[in-house]
Design a protein around this motif. Structure first.
Motif, short mmCIF file in Angstrom:
data_model
loop_
_atom_site.label_atom_id
_atom_site.label_comp_id
_atom_site.label_asym_id
_atom_site.label_seq_id
_atom_site.Cartn_x
_atom_site.Cartn_y
_atom_site.Cartn_z
N ILE A 72 45.06 -16.15 -28.01
CA ILE A 72 45.57 -15.93 -26.65
C ILE A 72 44.40 -15.37 -25.84
O ILE A 72 43.87 -14.30 -26.18
N HIS A 73 44.00 -16.09 -24.78
CA HIS A 73 42.86 -15.61 -23.99
C HIS A 73 43.35 -15.07 -22.64
O HIS A 73 43.91 -15.81 -21.84
N ILE A 74 43.12 -13.79 -22.43
CA ILE A 74 43.47 -13.17 -21.14
C ILE A 74 42.24 -13.27 -20.24
O ILE A 74 41.13 -12.90 -20.64
N GLU A 75 42.46 -13.74 -19.04
CA GLU A 75 41.42 -14.01 -18.04
C GLU A 75 40.71 -15.31 -18.40
O GLU A 75 39.48 -15.43 -18.38
N ALA A 76 41.53 -16.33 -18.70
CA ALA A 76 40.99 -17.65 -19.04
C ALA A 76 40.62 -18.42 -17.77
O ALA A 76 41.12 -18.13 -16.68
N GLY A 77 39.75 -19.41 -17.94
CA GLY A 77 39.48 -20.38 -16.87
C GLY A 77 38.47 -19.97 -15.82
O GLY A 77 38.20 -20.71 -14.89
N LEU A 78 37.87 -18.78 -15.96
CA LEU A 78 36.88 -18.36 -14.97
C LEU A 78 35.58 -19.12 -15.23
O LEU A 78 35.19 -19.30 -16.38
N ARG A 79 34.93 -19.55 -14.17
CA ARG A 79 33.65 -20.25 -14.31
C ARG A 79 32.70 -19.85 -13.19
O ARG A 79 33.11 -19.78 -12.03
N GLY B 160 49.17 -25.14 -22.71
CA GLY B 160 49.18 -23.70 -22.94
C GLY B 160 48.56 -22.90 -21.80
O GLY B 160 48.29 -21.71 -21.95
N VAL B 161 48.35 -23.55 -20.65
CA VAL B 161 47.69 -22.89 -19.52
C VAL B 161 48.74 -22.33 -18.55
O VAL B 161 49.61 -23.07 -18.10
N ILE B 162 48.68 -21.03 -18.25
CA ILE B 162 49.62 -20.47 -17.28
C ILE B 162 48.91 -19.54 -16.30
O ILE B 162 47.94 -18.88 -16.67
N ASN B 163 49.44 -19.48 -15.09
CA ASN B 163 48.92 -18.53 -14.10
C ASN B 163 49.75 -17.26 -14.22
O ASN B 163 50.92 -17.23 -13.84
N THR B 164 49.14 -16.23 -14.77
CA THR B 164 49.88 -14.96 -14.95
C THR B 164 49.58 -13.98 -13.82
O THR B 164 50.25 -12.98 -13.67
N GLY B 165 48.51 -14.26 -13.05
CA GLY B 165 47.98 -13.23 -12.16
C GLY B 165 46.98 -12.39 -12.93
O GLY B 165 46.76 -12.61 -14.13
N ASP B 166 46.38 -11.45 -12.24
CA ASP B 166 45.25 -10.71 -12.79
C ASP B 166 45.67 -9.35 -13.36
O ASP B 166 46.24 -8.53 -12.64
N VAL B 167 45.35 -9.13 -14.63
CA VAL B 167 45.76 -7.85 -15.25
C VAL B 167 45.01 -6.65 -14.65
O VAL B 167 45.51 -5.52 -14.72
N MET B 168 43.85 -6.90 -14.04
CA MET B 168 43.14 -5.77 -13.41
C MET B 168 43.90 -5.27 -12.18
O MET B 168 43.77 -4.10 -11.81
N TYR B 169 44.66 -6.16 -11.56
CA TYR B 169 45.49 -5.71 -10.43
C TYR B 169 46.65 -4.84 -10.95
O TYR B 169 46.99 -3.83 -10.33
N ASP B 170 47.20 -5.21 -12.11
CA ASP B 170 48.21 -4.36 -12.74
C ASP B 170 47.65 -2.94 -12.93
O ASP B 170 48.31 -1.95 -12.65
N GLY C 208 50.81 -8.01 -9.46
CA GLY C 208 50.70 -6.78 -10.26
C GLY C 208 51.57 -6.79 -11.50
O GLY C 208 51.73 -5.77 -12.16
N ASN C 209 52.16 -7.96 -11.83
CA ASN C 209 52.96 -8.03 -13.06
C ASN C 209 52.39 -9.08 -14.02
O ASN C 209 53.14 -9.82 -14.67
N ALA C 210 51.07 -9.16 -14.09
CA ALA C 210 50.45 -10.12 -15.01
C ALA C 210 50.79 -9.78 -16.46
O ALA C 210 51.06 -10.68 -17.26
N SER C 211 50.83 -8.49 -16.78
CA SER C 211 51.10 -8.09 -18.17
C SER C 211 52.48 -8.58 -18.61
O SER C 211 52.64 -9.08 -19.73
N GLY C 212 53.47 -8.44 -17.73
CA GLY C 212 54.83 -8.89 -18.04
C GLY C 212 54.84 -10.39 -18.28
O GLY C 212 55.49 -10.88 -19.22
N LYS C 213 54.10 -11.12 -17.46
CA LYS C 213 54.08 -12.59 -17.61
C LYS C 213 53.38 -13.00 -18.91
O LYS C 213 53.75 -14.00 -19.52
N ILE C 214 52.38 -12.24 -19.30
CA ILE C 214 51.68 -12.54 -20.56
C ILE C 214 52.64 -12.36 -21.74
O ILE C 214 52.73 -13.20 -22.64
N VAL C 215 53.40 -11.27 -21.71
CA VAL C 215 54.36 -11.03 -22.81
C VAL C 215 55.43 -12.13 -22.83
O VAL C 215 55.79 -12.64 -23.89
#
Ligand code: UD1
Length: 352
Positions: A113-120, A161-171, A339-346
């Motif tokens: 599971i990669h958190i902060e995927a897709g950055l380039r 397996g790609v989802i937009n969760t939002g940014d956990v740093m904003y959480d 600000g709810n990226a963590s919830g979306k990841i779970v």
């Protein structure tokens, strides 16, 4: 599901704080610290302040070349994964700790599971870009902070397996705002809110080339706004080894790296931020502080498109000029979720 989480560098501690808190309500977590960052104020303080659970294991790999550091992490991680038999391995961001975890897990056929995927950044000279590409290619669940990240992955043919969760740093920013507002910074440094420039520089491209480093420091020093620079150990060592004295920069106050809460207070109250960090470009955006990014490209293109971030290479005059004249005032849309990226990841883990 038993989740085996790997962290090791400062930004990963920040990202893991909200995610671990949400994850542990529903799943057992086995937390491994690789030891990539090991100084008290680069590591321990984050665990204490942000309530991050104590790691089950610290591999204590410490510093080294990319190969030695990554290899030591892999050698430490493999027997632990074999022993723990996790259902999935969770990795964060783009550091050597990230790529080491991805390689070991993928070869043991453990879903990643990669958190902060897709950055380039599209700059393969950055070690982080190599780490991201490998980590994304090997991941099963790719938690993206933005739509841009999703598009980047699609262009590489990665859509499952790609989802937009939002940014956990904003959480993390929202979660710790009440505590960081109690910090006594910037007053402790004898400076007033909205009167200083905050500097952080640590990227290899800006530190390993001392001309670039001098241009950045002189650019800030020449400006009439004074700067505060909590200096990263990499940058400090390079200055010391090259005989660059902090006394040459009278307009810059060099301080030791700070913990999350004091640093957030310093960032939120800055007039401008000058940085080559990825995370700080977004934190500047969330705090509404104009950001001067000392790089030629960024992964966080939304901050530039909205007008709140400008990209300037290590050019002395341009930096001085931007410090005095860059003053955006437009809207700051919610590109990074709510600000709810963590919830979306779970949730994504539960659905898998
Ligand atoms: C790493 C990440 C980078 C991330 C950054 C955040 C990689 C390739 N790079 O860069 O993406 O933005 O962390 O800070 O993984 N050092 C200490 N004490 C410490 C940690 C480091 O003195 O606690 C010194 C060592 O001399 C070391 C140097 O800093 O050689 C660089 O550390 P390292 O972890 O290799 O990379 P960073 O530059 O921190």
């Amino acid at each position: 599901m038993k989740i085996f989480t790997i962290i090791g560098a400062r930004p990963q501690f920040v990202k893991c704080a909200p995610v671990s808190a949400a994850l542990r309500k529903e799943h057992p977590e086995f937390l491994v610290h690789t030891g990539q960052h090991y100084d008290e104020n680069m590591s321990h303080i984050f665990f204490d302040e942000m309530g991050i659970p104590k790691p089950n294991v610290n591999l204590n790999v410490g510093s080294g070349t990319h190969a030695t550091q990554t290899a030591a992490m892999m050698t430490g991680l493999e027997p632990l994964m074999l022993e723990q038999k996790p259902d999935a391995v969770m990795i964060y961001g783009d550091t050597n700790s990230t790529v080491a975890g991805a390689l070991v897990a993928a070869k043991l056929h453990i879903p990643v599971i990669h958190i902060e995927a897709g950055l380039r950044s599209f700059n393969l000279k950055m070690p982080e870009e190599i780490n991201r590409i490998v980590a994304d290619r090997l991941s099963k669940i790719l938690c993206c902070p933005t739509e841009t990240a999703i598009e980047n992955l699609a262009k590489e043919g990665i859509t499952n397996g790609v989802i937009n969760t939002g940014d956990v740093m904003y959480d993390a920013v929202l979660m710790f705002k009440p505590l960081s507002e109690k910090s006594k910074f910037p007053e402790i440094l004898g400076t007033k809110s909205k009167e200083y420039n905050l500097i952080t520089i640590h990227r290899a491209s800006n530190t390993d080339n001392t001309d670039n480093l001098l241009n950045i420091l002189n650019g800030a020093n020449d400006s009439s706004r004074h700067s505060i620079f909590p200096i990263h150990p990499r940058t400090k060592n390079i200055m010391k080894n090259n005989g660059i004295s902090i006394d040459s920069f009278k307009n810059i106050k060099f301080i030791e790296p700070l913990g999350y809460l004091d640093f957030m207070a310093l960032a939120a109250n800055a007039k401008t931020i000058t940085t080559d960090s990825g995370g700080l470009q977004k934190e500047a955006y969330w705090h509404g502080v104009p950001c001067i990014t000392v790089r030629n490209e960024t992964e966080w293109v939304e901050t530039v498109e909205s007008g709140w971030n400008c990209l300037i290479g290590p050019d002395r005059e341009k930096i001085t000029n931007a410090l005095m004249n860059f003053s955006p005032s437009g809207e700051r849309p919610e590109y990074y979720g709510n600000g709810n990226a963590s919830g979306k990841i779970v949730e994504a883990i539960n659905l898998d």
